[in-house]
Motif scaffolding. Structure first.
Motif, PDB file in Angstrom:
ATOM      1  N   LEU A   7      11.671 -32.112  67.047  1.00  0.00           N
ATOM      2  CA  LEU A   7      11.638 -31.651  68.430  1.00  0.00           C
ATOM      3  C   LEU A   7      12.895 -30.856  68.774  1.00  0.00           C
ATOM      4  CD1 LEU A   7      10.215 -31.577  71.156  1.00  0.00           C
ATOM      5  CD2 LEU A   7      11.285 -33.778  71.684  1.00  0.00           C
ATOM      6  N   GLN A   8      14.033 -31.283  68.273  1.00  0.00           N
ATOM      7  CA  GLN A   8      15.281 -30.555  68.515  1.00  0.00           C
ATOM      8  C   GLN A   8      15.229 -29.159  67.900  1.00  0.00           C
ATOM      9  OE1 GLN A   8      18.201 -33.311  66.976  1.00  0.00           O
ATOM     10  NE2 GLN A   8      18.530 -34.249  68.985  1.00  0.00           N
ATOM     11  N   LEU A   9      14.683 -29.039  66.691  1.00  0.00           N
ATOM     12  CA  LEU A   9      14.565 -27.726  66.045  1.00  0.00           C
ATOM     13  C   LEU A   9      13.611 -26.817  66.824  1.00  0.00           C
ATOM     14  CD1 LEU A   9      14.417 -28.706  62.269  1.00  0.00           C
ATOM     15  CD2 LEU A   9      16.269 -27.510  63.464  1.00  0.00           C
ATOM     16  N   ILE A  10      12.499 -27.378  67.288  1.00  0.00           N
ATOM     17  CA  ILE A  10      11.529 -26.607  68.061  1.00  0.00           C
ATOM     18  C   ILE A  10      12.159 -26.126  69.361  1.00  0.00           C
ATOM     19  CG2 ILE A  10       9.365 -26.767  69.372  1.00  0.00           C
ATOM     20  CD1 ILE A  10       8.426 -28.753  67.109  1.00  0.00           C
ATOM     21  N   THR A  11      12.834 -27.028  70.059  1.00  0.00           N
ATOM     22  CA  THR A  11      13.485 -26.686  71.320  1.00  0.00           C
ATOM     23  C   THR A  11      14.543 -25.607  71.119  1.00  0.00           C
ATOM     24  OG1 THR A  11      13.068 -28.903  72.167  1.00  0.00           O
ATOM     25  CG2 THR A  11      14.764 -27.629  73.282  1.00  0.00           C
ATOM     26  N   ALA A  12      15.350 -25.742  70.087  1.00  0.00           N
ATOM     27  CA  ALA A  12      16.397 -24.752  69.808  1.00  0.00           C
ATOM     28  C   ALA A  12      15.794 -23.389  69.491  1.00  0.00           C
ATOM     29  CB  ALA A  12      17.277 -25.232  68.655  1.00  0.00           C
ATOM     30  N   ALA A  13      14.709 -23.360  68.728  1.00  0.00           N
ATOM     31  CA  ALA A  13      14.071 -22.085  68.393  1.00  0.00           C
ATOM     32  C   ALA A  13      13.518 -21.406  69.643  1.00  0.00           C
ATOM     33  CB  ALA A  13      12.967 -22.309  67.368  1.00  0.00           C
ATOM     34  N   ILE A  14      12.929 -22.188  70.528  1.00  0.00           N
ATOM     35  CA  ILE A  14      12.401 -21.610  71.771  1.00  0.00           C
ATOM     36  C   ILE A  14      13.543 -21.095  72.645  1.00  0.00           C
ATOM     37  CG2 ILE A  14      11.209 -22.169  73.937  1.00  0.00           C
ATOM     38  CD1 ILE A  14       9.329 -23.939  72.224  1.00  0.00           C
ATOM     39  N   GLU A  15      14.647 -21.827  72.698  1.00  0.00           N
ATOM     40  CA  GLU A  15      15.808 -21.382  73.478  1.00  0.00           C
ATOM     41  C   GLU A  15      16.366 -20.065  72.928  1.00  0.00           C
ATOM     42  OE1 GLU A  15      17.019 -22.482  76.391  1.00  0.00           O
ATOM     43  OE2 GLU A  15      15.267 -23.793  76.365  1.00  0.00           O
ATOM     44  N   GLU A  16      16.373 -19.911  71.615  1.00  0.00           N
ATOM     45  CA  GLU A  16      16.836 -18.656  71.007  1.00  0.00           C
ATOM     46  C   GLU A  16      15.879 -17.511  71.316  1.00  0.00           C
ATOM     47  OE1 GLU A  16      17.245 -19.306  66.826  1.00  0.00           O
ATOM     48  OE2 GLU A  16      18.785 -20.848  67.082  1.00  0.00           O
ATOM     49  N   GLN A  22      12.494 -13.172  78.543  1.00  0.00           N
ATOM     50  CA  GLN A  22      13.046 -12.933  79.879  1.00  0.00           C
ATOM     51  C   GLN A  22      13.380 -11.467  80.111  1.00  0.00           C
ATOM     52  OE1 GLN A  22      16.249 -15.808  79.737  1.00  0.00           O
ATOM     53  NE2 GLN A  22      15.058 -17.283  80.960  1.00  0.00           N
ATOM     54  N   ARG A  23      13.810 -10.771  79.064  1.00  0.00           N
ATOM     55  CA  ARG A  23      14.110  -9.337  79.216  1.00  0.00           C
ATOM     56  C   ARG A  23      12.887  -8.541  79.659  1.00  0.00           C
ATOM     57  NH1 ARG A  23      17.581 -10.172  74.913  1.00  0.00           N
ATOM     58  NH2 ARG A  23      16.020  -9.711  73.342  1.00  0.00           N
ATOM     59  N   ASP A  24      11.728  -9.039  79.299  1.00  0.00           N
ATOM     60  CA  ASP A  24      10.488  -8.359  79.686  1.00  0.00           C
ATOM     61  C   ASP A  24       9.891  -8.930  80.971  1.00  0.00           C
ATOM     62  OD1 ASP A  24      10.552  -6.573  77.569  1.00  0.00           O
ATOM     63  OD2 ASP A  24       9.484  -7.935  76.232  1.00  0.00           O
ATOM     64  N   GLY A  25      10.653  -9.782  81.673  1.00  0.00           N
ATOM     65  CA  GLY A  25      10.198 -10.311  82.953  1.00  0.00           C
ATOM     66  C   GLY A  25       9.364 -11.571  82.859  1.00  0.00           C
ATOM     67  N   GLY A  26       9.377 -12.215  81.704  1.00  0.00           N
ATOM     68  CA  GLY A  26       8.585 -13.424  81.517  1.00  0.00           C
ATOM     69  C   GLY A  26       9.448 -14.653  81.345  1.00  0.00           C
ATOM     70  N   GLU A  27       8.780 -15.746  81.106  1.00  0.00           N
ATOM     71  CA  GLU A  27       9.457 -17.021  80.847  1.00  0.00           C
ATOM     72  C   GLU A  27       8.587 -17.819  79.896  1.00  0.00           C
ATOM     73  OE1 GLU A  27      11.982 -19.105  80.207  1.00  0.00           O
ATOM     74  OE2 GLU A  27      12.783 -18.479  82.146  1.00  0.00           O
ATOM     75  N   ILE A  28       9.210 -18.659  79.103  1.00  0.00           N
ATOM     76  CA  ILE A  28       8.498 -19.507  78.156  1.00  0.00           C
ATOM     77  C   ILE A  28       9.083 -20.906  78.230  1.00  0.00           C
ATOM     78  CG2 ILE A  28      10.004 -18.867  76.235  1.00  0.00           C
ATOM     79  CD1 ILE A  28       7.475 -19.038  74.432  1.00  0.00           C
ATOM     80  N   GLU A  29       8.206 -21.909  78.200  1.00  0.00           N
ATOM     81  CA  GLU A  29       8.675 -23.290  78.222  1.00  0.00           C
ATOM     82  C   GLU A  29       7.837 -24.131  77.279  1.00  0.00           C
ATOM     83  OE1 GLU A  29       7.765 -26.406  81.587  1.00  0.00           O
ATOM     84  OE2 GLU A  29       7.087 -24.469  82.297  1.00  0.00           O
ATOM     85  N   LEU A  59       6.731 -16.193  67.855  1.00  0.00           N
ATOM     86  CA  LEU A  59       7.330 -17.518  67.979  1.00  0.00           C
ATOM     87  C   LEU A  59       6.817 -18.440  66.869  1.00  0.00           C
ATOM     88  CD1 LEU A  59       9.058 -19.615  69.392  1.00  0.00           C
ATOM     89  CD2 LEU A  59       7.141 -20.046  70.939  1.00  0.00           C
ATOM     90  N   ARG A  60       5.540 -18.372  66.562  1.00  0.00           N
ATOM     91  CA  ARG A  60       4.971 -19.204  65.503  1.00  0.00           C
ATOM     92  C   ARG A  60       5.652 -18.931  64.166  1.00  0.00           C
ATOM     93  NH1 ARG A  60       2.077 -19.033  61.234  1.00  0.00           N
ATOM     94  NH2 ARG A  60       1.677 -16.814  61.436  1.00  0.00           N
ATOM     95  N   ARG A  61       5.832 -17.659  63.831  1.00  0.00           N
ATOM     96  CA  ARG A  61       6.486 -17.309  62.569  1.00  0.00           C
ATOM     97  C   ARG A  61       7.920 -17.853  62.532  1.00  0.00           C
ATOM     98  NH1 ARG A  61       3.285 -12.974  63.599  1.00  0.00           N
ATOM     99  NH2 ARG A  61       4.896 -11.712  64.562  1.00  0.00           N
ATOM    100  N   ARG A  62       8.614 -17.774  63.649  1.00  0.00           N
ATOM    101  CA  ARG A  62       9.990 -18.302  63.712  1.00  0.00           C
ATOM    102  C   ARG A  62       9.988 -19.816  63.521  1.00  0.00           C
ATOM    103  NH1 ARG A  62      14.699 -18.696  62.236  1.00  0.00           N
ATOM    104  NH2 ARG A  62      16.193 -19.506  63.705  1.00  0.00           N
ATOM    105  N   VAL A  66      11.767 -22.140  60.636  1.00  0.00           N
ATOM    106  CA  VAL A  66      12.737 -23.182  60.988  1.00  0.00           C
ATOM    107  C   VAL A  66      12.288 -24.552  60.488  1.00  0.00           C
ATOM    108  CG1 VAL A  66      13.675 -24.463  62.964  1.00  0.00           C
ATOM    109  CG2 VAL A  66      13.699 -21.979  62.980  1.00  0.00           C
ATOM    110  N   LEU A  67      11.000 -24.852  60.656  1.00  0.00           N
ATOM    111  CA  LEU A  67      10.490 -26.174  60.309  1.00  0.00           C
ATOM    112  C   LEU A  67      10.109 -26.307  58.838  1.00  0.00           C
ATOM    113  CD1 LEU A  67       8.217 -26.715  63.433  1.00  0.00           C
ATOM    114  CD2 LEU A  67      10.450 -27.770  63.005  1.00  0.00           C
ATOM    115  N   GLY A  68       9.797 -25.185  58.203  1.00  0.00           N
ATOM    116  CA  GLY A  68       9.392 -25.218  56.809  1.00  0.00           C
ATOM    117  C   GLY A  68       7.986 -25.760  56.598  1.00  0.00           C
TER     118      GLY A  68
END
Length: 79
Positions: A7-16, A22-29, A59-62, A66-68
């Motif tokens: 969960l920490q790896l997933i959260t960190a990847a989403i934060e990155e 956000q640059r395109d005017g969106g948000e992800i959670e 995001l899936r590819r990232r 990260v998770l392998g």
């Protein structure tokens, strides 16, 4: 890797990944992690963007890197 570490790896990847969205005017959670399914909520400009599917794919590819391990990234319902 235990569930907390995963969960920490997933959260960190989403934060990155978040600043690009956000640059395109969106948000992800992150909404939920259910086995190999990761549910995220796209809001803002993402809700009407025709490229939202590509955003989820990127995001899936990232996350796979990260998770392998293979995962599915699916949109969560708004609400």
């Amino acid at each position: 890797m235990n569930d907390q570490q995963r969960l920490q790896l997933i959260t960190a990847a989403i934060e990155e990944f978040r600043p690009a969205v956000q640059r395109d005017g969106g948000e992800i959670e992150l909404v939920a992690v259910e086995g190999d399914i990761i549910r995220v909520r796209l809001t803002g400009a993402c809700t009407t963007c025709s490229l939202a599917g590509q955003t989820l794919g990127t995001l899936r590819r990232r996350l796979v890197a990260v998770l392998g391990t293979p995962v599915r990234v699916l949109p969560a319902a708004l609400g």
